[in-house]
Motif scaffolding. Structure first.
Motif, PDB file in Angstrom:
ATOM      1  N   VAL A   1       0.850  -1.180   0.000  1.00 44.00           N
ATOM      2  CA  VAL A   1       0.000   0.000   0.000  1.00 44.00           C
ATOM      3  C   VAL A   1       0.893   1.240   0.000  1.00 44.00           C
ATOM      4  CG1 VAL A   1      -1.756   1.284   1.281  1.00 44.00           C
ATOM      5  CG2 VAL A   1      -1.779  -1.205   1.311  1.00 44.00           C
TER       6      VAL A   1
ATOM      7  N   ARG B   1      -4.781   9.724  -1.338  1.00 43.51           N
ATOM      8  CA  ARG B   1      -4.807   8.620  -2.294  1.00 43.51           C
ATOM      9  C   ARG B   1      -4.052   7.418  -1.721  1.00 43.51           C
ATOM     10  NH1 ARG B   1      -6.291   9.080  -7.694  1.00 43.51           N
ATOM     11  NH2 ARG B   1      -6.589  11.294  -7.300  1.00 43.51           N
TER      12      ARG B   1
ATOM     13  N   VAL C   1      -2.779   3.797  -2.911  1.00 43.69           N
ATOM     14  CA  VAL C   1      -2.588   2.954  -4.088  1.00 43.69           C
ATOM     15  C   VAL C   1      -2.246   1.530  -3.646  1.00 43.69           C
ATOM     16  CG1 VAL C   1      -1.295   2.666  -6.231  1.00 43.69           C
ATOM     17  CG2 VAL C   1      -1.754   4.968  -5.366  1.00 43.69           C
TER      18      VAL C   1
ATOM     19  N   ILE D   1      -0.420  -2.433 -10.715  1.00 48.69           N
ATOM     20  CA  ILE D   1      -1.177  -1.457  -9.937  1.00 48.69           C
ATOM     21  C   ILE D   1      -2.631  -1.923  -9.987  1.00 48.69           C
ATOM     22  CG2 ILE D   1      -1.780   0.976  -9.654  1.00 48.69           C
ATOM     23  CD1 ILE D   1       0.796   1.569 -11.395  1.00 48.69           C
TER      24      ILE D   1
ATOM     25  N   GLU E   1      -6.880   1.929  -6.593  1.00 44.48           N
ATOM     26  CA  GLU E   1      -6.605   2.956  -5.592  1.00 44.48           C
ATOM     27  C   GLU E   1      -7.893   3.389  -4.924  1.00 44.48           C
ATOM     28  OE1 GLU E   1      -4.753   6.156  -7.746  1.00 44.48           O
ATOM     29  OE2 GLU E   1      -6.626   6.787  -8.690  1.00 44.48           O
TER      30      GLU E   1
ATOM     31  N   TYR F   1      -9.385   6.700  -2.994  1.00 43.14           N
ATOM     32  CA  TYR F   1      -9.013   8.112  -2.929  1.00 43.14           C
ATOM     33  C   TYR F   1     -10.174   8.966  -2.427  1.00 43.14           C
ATOM     34  CZ  TYR F   1     -11.569   8.516  -7.374  1.00 43.14           C
ATOM     35  OH  TYR F   1     -12.544   8.484  -8.348  1.00 43.14           O
TER      36      TYR F   1
ATOM     37  N   TYR G   1       5.681   7.323  -8.087  1.00 39.32           N
ATOM     38  CA  TYR G   1       4.881   8.185  -7.215  1.00 39.32           C
ATOM     39  C   TYR G   1       5.718   9.185  -6.440  1.00 39.32           C
ATOM     40  CZ  TYR G   1       1.353   4.763  -8.400  1.00 39.32           C
ATOM     41  OH  TYR G   1       0.491   3.950  -9.106  1.00 39.32           O
TER      42      TYR G   1
END
Length: 201
Positions: free
Chosen positions: A58, A116, A118, A168, A171, A173, A200
């Motif tokens: 994470v 956010r 991810v 990925i 996410e 957010y 990122y």
């Protein structure tokens, strides 16, 4: 009722879920049928591929950026310093039914600066072991309301990801005071988490 998501689809977790606080994010995958590359010789020698060890992590972002290595929750740091995100531990093989790795998030208490979250998965030692997501099947990510154990949404990653060593998945957010989920399903050739997080920074 759980919502089945397509790649790129976004859904509100907050809408219709008054008082939502803790959610469990479950990630699952299976190794595809044993590598055919071993052939007869591989079978005789008891060879073939080692287990595919997928690691879920994470990344907690501020204004879309990873500001501190302590904001990575993974098998080497199972609990975020805020206490709001906890990784339940590493599954080394992906064998068995149900979630392979689970992450618990207290959305109500996540500090405001994090906008956010991810969720990524990489194959441990992918390059050395010559493994990629083309050897993985039935990959998914799902979000469960911890108050009643009801699945809120699920995204099955159905594309072919041959040659990809990291993924990925999605996410969570903040948007206009709501928590939302975005089903991303983007494969990458990053050989490990250290390279993946560069996206990122």
């Amino acid at each position: 009722m759980s919502v089945s998501l397509q790649k790129g689809q976004k859904v509100s977790l907050s809408k219709g879920n008054d008082g939502l606080n803790t959610v469990m994010v479950g990630l699952g995958w299976d190794a595809a049928s044993k590598s055919k590359k071993g052939g007869l010789l591989g079978g005789l020698l008891g060879g073939g591929q080692p287990n595919i060890d997928c690691d879920a992590s994470v990344l907690m972002l501020c204004n879309g950026k990873l500001m501190n290595k302590q904001d990575i929750v993974y098998f080497g740091n199972l609990r975020h310093r805020s206490g709001t995100v906890t990784h339940r531990g590493d599954n080394l093989t992906g064998d068995g039914d149900g979630d392979d790795e689970q992450i618990v998030m207290d959305l109500a208490k996540i500090p405001e600066e994090y906008d956010r979250i991810v969720l990524v998965v990489n194959i441990y030692d992918a390059v050395k072991r010559r493994q990629d997501f083309g050897m993985i099947q039935n990959a998914y990510i799902r979000i469960v309301d911890s108050r009643n154990n009801q699945e809120m949404c699920k995204y099955n990653l159905s594309e072919s990801y041959g040659g990809m060593t990291a993924m990925i998945f999605g996410e969570i957010y903040r948007h206009n005071g709501e928590w939302k989920f975005n089903a991303i399903g983007q494969g990458t050739t990053d050989p490990g988490l250290g390279e993946l997080i560069q996206r990122y920074i």
